[in-house]
Design an enzyme around this catalytic site. Structure first.
Site, PDB file in Angstrom:
ATOM      1  N   CYS A   1       0.838  -1.210   0.000  1.00  0.00           N
ATOM      2  CA  CYS A   1       0.000   0.000   0.000  1.00  0.00           C
ATOM      3  C   CYS A   1       0.868   1.253   0.000  1.00  0.00           C
ATOM      4  O   CYS A   1       0.600   2.211  -0.724  1.00  0.00           O
ATOM      5  CB  CYS A   1      -0.918  -0.003   1.223  1.00  0.00           C
ATOM      6  SG  CYS A   1      -1.839  -1.529   1.398  1.00  0.00           S
TER       7      CYS A   1
HETATM    8  C1  BEZ Z   1       0.713  -5.135   1.971  1.00  0.00           C
HETATM    9  O1  BEZ Z   1       0.124  -4.163   1.496  1.00  0.00           O
HETATM   10  O2  BEZ Z   1       1.902  -5.285   1.791  1.00  0.00           O
HETATM   11  C2  BEZ Z   1      -0.035  -6.108   2.824  1.00  0.00           C
HETATM   12  C3  BEZ Z   1      -1.362  -6.353   2.571  1.00  0.00           C
HETATM   13  C4  BEZ Z   1      -2.050  -7.262   3.345  1.00  0.00           C
HETATM   14  C5  BEZ Z   1      -1.420  -7.896   4.374  1.00  0.00           C
HETATM   15  C6  BEZ Z   1      -0.106  -7.643   4.634  1.00  0.00           C
HETATM   16  C7  BEZ Z   1       0.592  -6.748   3.848  1.00  0.00           C
END
Ligand code: BEZ
Length: 161
Positions: free
Chosen positions: A49
């Site tokens: 993200c």
């Molecule tokens: C991430 O955006 O890297 C992520 C998404 C869901 C769970 C863990 C990490």
């Protein structure tokens, strides 16, 4: 049931950090009479993200607006304080509204819940990208692997505008 093209977006209240603290943002007000891109993420400050999804929308914000989009908003099942701190760290400024779906009301009503119980994250949101016109979904993509941001990324979203 998961929201799909042609469906109306759920009417829920999100929150946005403001100078005087968290402020309510109604999805109805956000979307009424406007074309809006909403992208959802599993969590503020998580690697994909922060390193890919939000930066991609920041880099493409002008191009997306040039295609007739009035507003770009990022939703996450986090509180408004976290979303405010994330907005500051990402320098989203006025380009992307960073909206807290703190209770997961949007994720729940749209059928976009991602249960990460057991991974230390609790109940979150799928990674998604929605283009909505006047509150009605034009297009929705849900990322098959929530640790990636390809199908729901800014570049792919831009291609379909
Ligand atoms: C991430 O955006 O890297 C992520 C998404 C869901 C769970 C863990 C990490």
């Amino acid at each position: 049931m998961t929201i799909k093209a042609g469906d109306r977006l759920p009417s829920v209240t999100l929150h946005e950090m403001g100078a005087e603290g968290p402020q309510p943002v109604s999805t109805d007000d956000l979307c009424r009479g406007r074309r809006v891109v909403l992208f959802g993420v599993p969590g503020a400050f998580t690697p994909t993200c922060s390193n890919a999804h939000v930066p991609g929308f920041l880099a493409n914000a002008h191009a997306i607006r040039a295609k007739g989009v009035d507003e770009i908003a990022c939703l996450s099942v986090n509180d408004a304080f976290v979303m405010g701190a994330w907005a500051d760290s990402q320098n989203t400024g006025t380009e992307i509204r960073m909206l807290a779906d703190g209770d997961g009301a949007f994720a729940e009503a749209a059928g976009l819940v991602l249960d990460l119980t057991g991974h230390g994250l609790g109940v979150r949101s799928q990674r998604f990208a929605i283009v909505a016109r006047d509150g009605v979904v034009e297009r929705i993509e849900i990322e098959p692997d929530p640790t990636e941001a390809e199908a729901t990324g800014a570049e792919r979203t831009l291609e379909h505008l």
